[in-house]
Design a protein around this motif. Structure first.
Motif, short mmCIF file in Angstrom:
data_model
loop_
_atom_site.label_atom_id
_atom_site.label_comp_id
_atom_site.label_asym_id
_atom_site.label_seq_id
_atom_site.Cartn_x
_atom_site.Cartn_y
_atom_site.Cartn_z
N LEU A 1 -39.66 -6.83 -35.51
CA LEU A 1 -39.42 -7.95 -36.42
C LEU A 1 -38.82 -9.12 -35.53
O LEU A 1 -38.92 -10.40 -35.65
CB LEU A 1 -38.56 -7.84 -37.70
N LYS B 1 -39.67 -12.04 -48.14
CA LYS B 1 -38.39 -12.73 -47.43
C LYS B 1 -38.80 -14.06 -46.96
O LYS B 1 -38.07 -14.93 -46.92
CB LYS B 1 -37.61 -11.76 -46.65
N LEU B 2 -40.13 -14.05 -46.33
CA LEU B 2 -40.69 -14.98 -45.53
C LEU B 2 -41.52 -16.00 -46.30
O LEU B 2 -42.26 -15.68 -47.08
CB LEU B 2 -41.54 -14.49 -44.27
N ILE C 1 -41.16 -8.04 -46.24
CA ILE C 1 -41.71 -9.01 -45.12
C ILE C 1 -42.12 -10.31 -45.94
O ILE C 1 -41.87 -11.45 -46.09
CB ILE C 1 -42.27 -8.68 -44.04
N HIS C 2 -43.05 -10.11 -46.94
CA HIS C 2 -43.99 -11.10 -47.58
C HIS C 2 -42.81 -11.73 -48.81
O HIS C 2 -42.95 -12.60 -49.09
CB HIS C 2 -45.09 -10.23 -48.43
N LEU D 1 -45.56 -16.58 -42.76
CA LEU D 1 -46.50 -15.49 -42.87
C LEU D 1 -47.82 -15.79 -42.20
O LEU D 1 -48.66 -14.67 -41.52
CB LEU D 1 -46.81 -15.05 -44.05
#
Length: 612
Positions: A170, A56-57, A53-54, A62
């Protein structure tokens, strides 16, 4: 003779006693901490997802991600919950497959095998008594293999559930994927999410229709009035399949012993055709190959007999009565639908989704289940469900499609009548007030404009004037509501859907509302007569639109094939979605228990028609 000390667990259920049935502790754990081991696995998987997640976003997303709580804590909860589900499935599998007697047998075999010294005399005595054909562990090994296979399948399903929950977390929204897993999405006929008419801001209505074809059912369903002769032919056809499978297995085993390559899917298909010739035939003589399993006189005796025989014609010593009794004792006629009803009710009970109303139309192969007996919408809560389980054969679908098309034509006639009334009101008001629109403007301009005179050049440089041609009025093909559909081909004529007619009817309602709004926009010129006319027209328009919305909410029978149809209506609160998530688990368990799923292998069906 030296022996090892083997710890044996107690023969009762306890959650903490080491090696008890259902215990979380084991005598063979050797002082290892299971909580620390599980924490290592869970932390590793959670860190992988968070790192993904860190990466890709972007940072600004975040910072705002999941303000109400921690994503890491939710992922921990999902992992712990799915691990617990897989553990429960494992315990259930152990209890079902092995049982108490199997546990005792395994303990005895372990003590016997783990001895450091086995006297040769015992082996010789066993060989003299029965040999390896009697004293073998084949059944025990097969049971362990079955147990291991089911355990692996449960673990795989649990991992798939975990992935679905993580994706839903998600996405932070609900869609069709929240209902049915990806491998079962092919069975969806219709799924719609829409706001509730009474509480559109807080409540939504969900409709899901799932179709399970005859070829996909694990236990085939028959209509109640299916002839006995057809049942016998299906049983014989199934027996033929078993013989073909056995011969193919023998052929593959022979090829493996010879060191040759085994048959692939295409080879198996042609080999089945070759083997099938030994069992089926179009010849209807008494000594035909088609009657090698059931004599021709038996099939002729039950010809025309359905589910019941009149008491005046019943004779317990005749062939047909005894054959029918054999078929009835096997419960082939009712087994499939009864299994489906038992499966859905059992899953609802185990999922804590009780129901106050159930009506099972056994002969019609239809079952209605509702969470509440009350049907009045105003007196029902905002979390509820209703299930309609029904089996359709080809004749029933043909009748449904005919009625569906007839209803569309009747609906279209009524809507067109209202359309003419609204158009007449609009044109009358337009002419009285002297307003202009495209229709009046085009008529005025085209009728008053003179036809242009064209000049044609002749040989020699001379010209002559040509007279204006009369404008020919052609029939309009475009109604300016929906586009012209293509002409139906052979496929379209054989499988109509009526979607073009439905889209046309749907598009006419807002146009009629717009015409009425233009006519009655000026309140100063409204008279009591116009008020009464407006009330009548708007009442009729509202009635037809409600009836049309209710009609299109139903399943289009042109989209359904013969088989089992599961129709689910759910009302749920948007923020909670309790009933929706619980029903999603119920539907997936039901499909897993009733349907074989997609089979990518070549068809193995031998038509029963080949038997006569």
């Amino acid at each position: 003779m030296a022996r090892e000390t083997i710890g044996k667990g107690p023969n009762f259920i306890h959650p903490e006693k080491p090696s008890a049935v259902g215990s979380r502790n084991s005598l063979n754990r050797q002082n290892r901490d299971e909580y620390e081991e599980a924490k290592v696995v869970i932390d590793e998987e959670v860190d992988k997802i968070l790192n993904h997640i860190h990466v890709k976003l972007p940072p600004e997303v975040l910072e705002k991600l999941d303000i109400m709580g921690s994503v890491k804590s939710k992922l921990h909860n999902y992992f712990n919950q799915d691990f617990q589900n897989m553990l429960n499935r494992y315990i259930v599998t152990m209890e079902d497959e092995m049982g108490k007697k199997f546990r005792d047998l395994v303990d005895k075999e372990e003590v016997r095998v783990l001895n450091q010294y086995n006297p040769r005399e015992i082996t010789e005595i066993l060989d003299r008594i029965g040999g390896s054909s009697i004293f073998n562990t084949g059944k025990v090994e097969q049971s362990v293999v079955n147990m291991h296979g089911q355990l692996q399948e449960h673990i795989q399903r649990g991992v798939a559930d975990l992935e679905n929950h993580t994706k839903a977390l998600l996405r932070e929204k609900s869609d069709v994927g929240a209902f049915v897993r990806g491998e079962n999405s092919y069975a969806i006929v219709k799924c719609s999410f829409r706001d509730n008419t009474r509480r559109p801001k807080t409540v939504m209505d969900l409709k899901l229709s799932i179709s399970i074809l005859d070829s996909e059912l694990i236990s085939r369903i028959y209509p109640y009035q299916v002839p006995v002769k057809s049942l016998i032919k299906d049983i014989v056809a199934k027996n033929i399949h078993n013989h073909i499978d056995k011969e193919l297995d023998q052929l593959n085993g022979q090829l493996a012993e010879e060191g040759r390559e085994q048959l692939n899917d295409s080879d198996k298909l042609f080999e089945r055709f070759r083997i099938m010739e030994k069992y089926v035939s179009d010849d209807k003589e008494r000594d035909s190959k088609r009657y090698q399993f059931v004599a021709k006189k038996f099939l002729d005796a039950v010809d025309g007999i359905q589910a019941e025989i009149q008491s005046t014609e019943h004779d317990g010593l005749k062939i047909r009565e005894n054959i029918k009794k054999i078929i009835d004792n096997a419960n082939i006629r009712n087994r499939g639908f009864n299994t489906a009803v038992n499966t859905i009710t059992t899953i609802l009970d185990t999922s804590k989704m009780g129901y106050q109303f159930i009506e099972n139309y056994k002969n019609a192969r239809e079952c209605v289940i509702r969470e509440y007996e009350e049907e009045e919408v105003t007196r029902l809560p905002d979390e509820r469900y209703a299930i309609h389980l029904i089996y359709y054969d080809q004749e029933q679908l043909t009748a449904l499609r005919k009625a569906y098309s007839t209803q569309i034509e009747e609906m279209r006639c009524e809507v067109m009548q209202l359309w003419d009334v609204c158009h007449s009101i609009y044109t009358t008001d337009r002419d009285e007030r002297g307003k202009k629109d495209w229709e009046t403007l085009s008529n005025e301009m085209l009728q008053s404009a003179p036809e242009p005179v064209t000049k044609k050049r002749r040989f020699g440089g001379k010209t002559e004037e040509s007279q204006p041609e009369l404008r020919q009025e052609t029939k309009r093909l475009w109604n300016e509501i929906n586009f012209i559909p293509p002409k139906d081909t052979i496929v379209g004529e054989s499988n109509p859907t009526e979607e073009v007619k439905l889209e046309e009817i749907r598009a006419r309602f807002p146009l009629m509302l717009e015409k009425l709004r233009r006519v009655y926009a000026d309140e100063k010129e409204i008279t009591p007569e116009t008020v009464e006319t407006r009330r009548i027209v708007e009442t009729r328009l509202k009635f037809l639109q409600e009836q049309f919305d209710e009609f299109i909410a139903q399943i289009n029978p042109y989209h359904v094939q013969p088989g089992l149809l599961l129709d689910v209506d759910i009302v749920t609160i948007k923020k909670k979605k309790t009933t929706m998530m619980n029903m999603a688990n119920v539907l997936n368990e039901f499909l897993y228990s009733v349907s074989k799923g997609v089979d990518n292998s070549p068809s193995e069906a031998v038509p029963a028609a080949a038997l006569g």
